[in-house]
Write a protein that holds these residues in place. Structure first.
Motif, PDB file in Angstrom:
ATOM      1  N   GLU A 428      -2.059  -1.567  -3.171  1.00 15.55           N
ATOM      2  CA  GLU A 428      -3.392  -1.710  -3.695  1.00 15.55           C
ATOM      3  C   GLU A 428      -3.983  -2.912  -3.729  1.00 15.55           C
ATOM      4  OE1 GLU A 428      -5.105  -1.690  -8.600  1.00 15.55           O
ATOM      5  OE2 GLU A 428      -2.908  -0.909  -8.208  1.00 15.55           O
ATOM      6  N   ILE A 429      -5.131  -3.084  -3.442  1.00 17.89           N
ATOM      7  CA  ILE A 429      -5.740  -4.299  -3.031  1.00 17.89           C
ATOM      8  C   ILE A 429      -5.867  -5.157  -4.337  1.00 17.89           C
ATOM      9  CG2 ILE A 429      -8.008  -5.474  -2.275  1.00 17.89           C
ATOM     10  CD1 ILE A 429      -8.472  -2.956  -0.556  1.00 17.89           C
ATOM     11  N   GLY A 430      -5.694  -6.386  -4.198  1.00 18.05           N
ATOM     12  CA  GLY A 430      -5.636  -7.401  -5.385  1.00 18.05           C
ATOM     13  C   GLY A 430      -4.458  -7.282  -6.212  1.00 18.05           C
ATOM     14  N   LYS A 431      -3.222  -6.454  -5.785  1.00 19.53           N
ATOM     15  CA  LYS A 431      -2.151  -6.509  -6.560  1.00 19.53           C
ATOM     16  C   LYS A 431      -0.882  -6.468  -5.670  1.00 19.53           C
ATOM     17  CE  LYS A 431       0.222  -3.385 -10.105  1.00 19.53           C
ATOM     18  NZ  LYS A 431       0.075  -2.259 -11.056  1.00 19.53           N
ATOM     19  N   ALA A 432       0.029  -7.532  -6.040  1.00 20.13           N
ATOM     20  CA  ALA A 432       1.145  -7.754  -5.457  1.00 20.13           C
ATOM     21  C   ALA A 432       1.984  -6.504  -5.245  1.00 20.13           C
ATOM     22  CB  ALA A 432       2.131  -8.889  -6.097  1.00 20.13           C
ATOM     23  N   ALA A 433       2.845  -6.258  -4.048  1.00 23.75           N
ATOM     24  CA  ALA A 433       3.522  -5.058  -3.715  1.00 23.75           C
ATOM     25  C   ALA A 433       4.684  -5.252  -4.815  1.00 23.75           C
ATOM     26  CB  ALA A 433       3.880  -5.029  -2.327  1.00 23.75           C
ATOM     27  N   HIS A 434       5.171  -4.172  -5.203  1.00 22.53           N
ATOM     28  CA  HIS A 434       6.428  -3.702  -6.134  1.00 22.53           C
ATOM     29  C   HIS A 434       7.541  -3.716  -4.660  1.00 22.53           C
ATOM     30  CE1 HIS A 434       4.729  -3.672  -9.821  1.00 22.53           C
ATOM     31  NE2 HIS A 434       4.004  -2.742  -9.551  1.00 22.53           N
ATOM     32  N   ASN A 435       8.722  -3.834  -5.532  1.00 22.82           N
ATOM     33  CA  ASN A 435      10.125  -3.508  -4.473  1.00 22.82           C
ATOM     34  C   ASN A 435      10.003  -2.154  -4.715  1.00 22.82           C
ATOM     35  OD1 ASN A 435      11.012  -6.346  -3.734  1.00 22.82           O
ATOM     36  ND2 ASN A 435      10.935  -6.486  -5.893  1.00 22.82           N
ATOM     37  N   GLU A 436       9.635  -1.152  -3.904  1.00 20.67           N
ATOM     38  CA  GLU A 436       9.817   0.290  -3.777  1.00 20.67           C
ATOM     39  C   GLU A 436      10.991   0.816  -2.799  1.00 20.67           C
ATOM     40  OE1 GLU A 436       6.086   2.545  -3.120  1.00 20.67           O
ATOM     41  OE2 GLU A 436       4.822   0.717  -3.869  1.00 20.67           O
ATOM     42  N   PHE A 437      11.656   1.560  -3.617  1.00 18.86           N
ATOM     43  CA  PHE A 437      12.965   2.448  -3.076  1.00 18.86           C
ATOM     44  C   PHE A 437      12.393   3.838  -2.871  1.00 18.86           C
ATOM     45  CE2 PHE A 437      14.623  -1.442  -4.511  1.00 18.86           C
ATOM     46  CZ  PHE A 437      15.878  -1.408  -3.875  1.00 18.86           C
ATOM     47  N   ILE A 438      12.438   4.540  -1.707  1.00 21.97           N
ATOM     48  CA  ILE A 438      12.456   5.808  -1.451  1.00 21.97           C
ATOM     49  C   ILE A 438      13.290   6.416  -0.958  1.00 21.97           C
ATOM     50  CG2 ILE A 438       9.732   5.494  -1.506  1.00 21.97           C
ATOM     51  CD1 ILE A 438       9.915   5.722   1.607  1.00 21.97           C
ATOM     52  N   LEU A 439      13.420   7.691  -1.773  1.00 18.57           N
ATOM     53  CA  LEU A 439      14.534   8.785  -1.060  1.00 18.57           C
ATOM     54  C   LEU A 439      13.970   9.650  -0.295  1.00 18.57           C
ATOM     55  CD1 LEU A 439      17.635   9.582  -1.500  1.00 18.57           C
ATOM     56  CD2 LEU A 439      16.984  10.917  -3.146  1.00 18.57           C
ATOM     57  N   LEU A 440      14.394  10.008   1.132  1.00 21.23           N
ATOM     58  CA  LEU A 440      13.736  10.664   2.019  1.00 21.23           C
ATOM     59  C   LEU A 440      14.519  11.949   2.351  1.00 21.23           C
ATOM     60  CD1 LEU A 440      11.735   8.246   4.218  1.00 21.23           C
ATOM     61  CD2 LEU A 440      10.758   9.640   2.023  1.00 21.23           C
ATOM     62  N   SER A 441      14.475  13.349   2.321  1.00 16.85           N
ATOM     63  CA  SER A 441      14.793  14.288   2.756  1.00 16.85           C
ATOM     64  C   SER A 441      14.567  14.292   4.514  1.00 16.85           C
ATOM     65  CB  SER A 441      14.514  15.631   1.905  1.00 16.85           C
ATOM     66  OG  SER A 441      15.234  16.547   2.676  1.00 16.85           O
ATOM     67  N   VAL A 442      15.387  14.136   5.176  1.00 18.87           N
ATOM     68  CA  VAL A 442      15.097  14.259   6.731  1.00 18.87           C
ATOM     69  C   VAL A 442      16.269  14.770   7.231  1.00 18.87           C
ATOM     70  CG1 VAL A 442      13.705  12.143   6.689  1.00 18.87           C
ATOM     71  CG2 VAL A 442      16.360  11.907   6.841  1.00 18.87           C
ATOM     72  N   PRO A 443      16.648  16.075   7.035  1.00 18.12           N
ATOM     73  CA  PRO A 443      17.824  16.908   7.690  1.00 18.12           C
ATOM     74  C   PRO A 443      17.613  17.131   9.224  1.00 18.12           C
ATOM     75  CG  PRO A 443      16.408  18.211   6.387  1.00 18.12           C
ATOM     76  CD  PRO A 443      15.968  17.152   6.047  1.00 18.12           C
ATOM     77  N   GLU A 444      16.576  17.050   9.637  1.00 16.96           N
ATOM     78  CA  GLU A 444      16.294  17.473  11.039  1.00 16.96           C
ATOM     79  C   GLU A 444      16.746  16.152  11.897  1.00 16.96           C
ATOM     80  OE1 GLU A 444      14.074  18.377   8.655  1.00 16.96           O
ATOM     81  OE2 GLU A 444      13.220  20.241   9.284  1.00 16.96           O
ATOM     82  N   LEU A 445      15.989  14.727  11.417  1.00 13.26           N
ATOM     83  CA  LEU A 445      16.410  13.802  11.882  1.00 13.26           C
ATOM     84  C   LEU A 445      18.138  13.393  12.079  1.00 13.26           C
ATOM     85  CD1 LEU A 445      15.207  11.032  13.022  1.00 13.26           C
ATOM     86  CD2 LEU A 445      15.604  10.071  10.631  1.00 13.26           C
ATOM     87  N   LEU A 446      18.583  13.676  10.894  1.00 11.67           N
ATOM     88  CA  LEU A 446      19.911  13.269  10.679  1.00 11.67           C
ATOM     89  C   LEU A 446      20.898  14.309  11.741  1.00 11.67           C
ATOM     90  CD1 LEU A 446      20.259  12.250   6.972  1.00 11.67           C
ATOM     91  CD2 LEU A 446      19.995  10.710   9.026  1.00 11.67           C
ATOM     92  N   SER A 447      20.340  15.274  11.860  1.00  8.08           N
ATOM     93  CA  SER A 447      21.202  16.316  12.819  1.00  8.08           C
ATOM     94  C   SER A 447      20.816  16.225  14.168  1.00  8.08           C
ATOM     95  CB  SER A 447      21.207  17.677  12.067  1.00  8.08           C
ATOM     96  OG  SER A 447      19.767  17.955  12.310  1.00  8.08           O
ATOM     97  N   ALA A 448      19.948  15.467  14.490  1.00 10.50           N
ATOM     98  CA  ALA A 448      19.429  15.501  15.935  1.00 10.50           C
ATOM     99  C   ALA A 448      20.296  14.753  16.769  1.00 10.50           C
ATOM    100  CB  ALA A 448      17.815  14.725  16.056  1.00 10.50           C
ATOM    101  N   GLU A 449      20.534  15.050  18.276  1.00  7.80           N
ATOM    102  CA  GLU A 449      21.359  14.375  19.201  1.00  7.80           C
ATOM    103  C   GLU A 449      20.581  14.355  20.216  1.00  7.80           C
ATOM    104  OE1 GLU A 449      25.071  16.838  19.002  1.00  7.80           O
ATOM    105  OE2 GLU A 449      25.563  16.284  17.204  1.00  7.80           O
TER     106      GLU A 449
END
Length: 449
Positions: A428-449
């Motif tokens: 947000e403009i004019g506001k310091a960024a928080h420390n954000e933690f995001i949990l992502l579902s990425v089964p295709e990425l993690l199973s790729a070879e």
């Protein structure tokens, strides 16, 4: 034959392989926040100087708490961030690395960086790492413990800021901590200044400081102890400023550290090698570099990496990024002079890349399997926290520095940002960024070879 600067740059560019890889989807599975202004008291035996941090971020000493407003800087629109320096206590801000292995209680080891961005402005910023537990149902992050680095045995080979004290706590004038791994009862930390590897115990007591060696030669930077101005780029130092270890992965099974520089190293001409980063292997059991190295090719538009962690014995995740901040939807119009309500350099390249460390070509480049785009995250269940999501379109992670990634399970990864308190925004403009933690579902990425 002597090559011109432009010829060297062209040769380096041609030496970097073209990138063609799969792009995988990412879905938001959780969102939690550690507020931007999160502070921790220094240890009882720390110097009184550490109780007011950020006193040297301006042109001269300032000891009046919360008296100078943070600002993102002219390049990013000159927006104030709503949080002022100096701080009473030490800011928890600057999440700059996740360890692959967790603590016994299941919490994550998380590293805080050097403080305020440079050796000059961070002599009162203590160095530490934490045990943290994100609660994605509550949308909060619990800081369970903070461990301060200290050097009572004088293992650091140069004078530290708190040299004359008994406790000898380390500060951001000594090191810039950017990557973290825990192996048994030992902590390994990658530093940007030296660049050095720092070995410590779980109480933060420094056990050893290791110089970087590539192809039999010690690498230095403008911030290495013993490199003095005037110094010539490429000759007196090979690692760019703020180009030391940003990611350091611990390989399961072999227990080797793979230390990756943040930026391309410099040739003797002063030009960079190309749009790729060096990765050097270190053996903690022997306490020495193996002599092996490889190259990670950056994609078009990427300028640096943010973190590096294995997901199994051969495949690993790397965050690559540009220097942009803020959503493209709020980008400034071309030629705009009023930047108060827009982002002049919005975020565009913010990827988590999967690599195969067993697949290296004849030029030393590791294979990129594929990536997810952190600027295009699906949120079908509306899990993004109120006030921290775009008005329309996919969920994005539009921060300048995104410096934390770790595999959580077979289908999920966790990502977090370094908010550079109080100098970065992005959400947000004019506001310091928080420390954000995001949990992502990425089964295709993690199973790729």
């Amino acid at each position: 034959m002597r090559l011109s600067f432009s010829a060297v740059a062209l040769f380096a560019a041609l030496a970097t392989p073209a990138i063609a890889e799969d792009s995988f989807p990412a879905t938001l599975a959780g969102h939690a926040v550690l507020p931007a202004l999160s502070l921790v008291a220094p240890p009882a035996d720390a110097p009184a100087d550490a109780w007011i941090s950020g006193k040297f971020t301006g042109a001269s000493r300032n000891e009046v708490p919360m008296s100078v407003m943070g600002n993102v800087g002219k390049r990013y629109g000159g927006h104030d961030t709503g949080i002022a320096l100096p701080f009473i206590g030490q800011p928890v801000q600057g999440m700059s690395g996740f360890a692959m292995n967790r603590a016994e209680d299941g919490s994550f080891y998380v590293l805080t960086d050097n403080g305020f961005g440079s050796k000059r402005n961070s002599p009162d910023a203590l160095l530490f790492f934490h045990k943290m537990a994100p609660d994605f149902e509550a949308g909060m992050v619990e800081r369970k413990e903070t461990i301060f680095l200290h050097d009572p045995d004088r293992k650091v080979p140069f004078r530290i800021a708190y040299e004359g004290t008994d406790s000898r706590y380390l500060t951001g004038a000594d090191f810039d901590l950017e990557s973290l791994q825990v192996l048994g009862d030992t902590v390994w930390i990658g530093d940007e200044f030296g660049p050095y590897l720092i070995k410590a115990d779980l109480t933060g007591r420094v056990l050893e400081v290791v110089q970087t060696v590539l192809d039999g030669k010690v690498l230095t930077s403008p911030d290495t102890a013993g490199v003095f101005v005037p110094a010539e780029a490429g000759k007196d130092y090979q690692v760019q400023r703020s180009g030391g270890y940003e990611g350091m992965a611990l390989q399961p099974g072999r227990n080797l550290l793979w230390a990756m520089l943040e930026k391309p190293i410099l040739l003797e001409s002063g030009a960079t090698e190309g749009n790729f980063l060096r990765v050097m292997l270190f053996d903690p059991a022997r306490g020495d570099w193996t002599g092996d190295s490889l190259k990670f090719a950056l994609s078009e538009g990427a300028t640096a990496i943010g973190d590096f962690n294995f997901i199994d014995e051969t495949r690993a995740l790397v965050i690559e990024r540009d220097n942009g901040e803020g959503d493209v939807a709020l980008g400034c119009a071309e030629g705009a002079t009023d930047l108060s309500g827009c982002y002049p350099h919005p975020a565009k390249v913010k990827n988590v890349v999967l690599i195969d460390t067993t697949d290296v070509d004849e030029d030393g480049f590791v294979r990129r399997i594929g990536h997810i785009d952190l600027m295009n995250i699906a949120d079908p269940d509306g899990l993004a926290l109120d006030g921290l999501k775009p008005a329309e379109g996919p969920f994005t992670f539009p921060f300048f520095t995104i410096e934390d990634v770790v595999r959580v399970d077979e289908t999920h990864i966790m990502v977090a940002n370094d908010n550079n308190l109080p100098f970065s925004g992005g959400r947000e403009i004019g506001k310091a960024a928080h420390n954000e933690f995001i949990l992502l579902s990425v089964p295709e990425l993690l199973s790729a070879e």
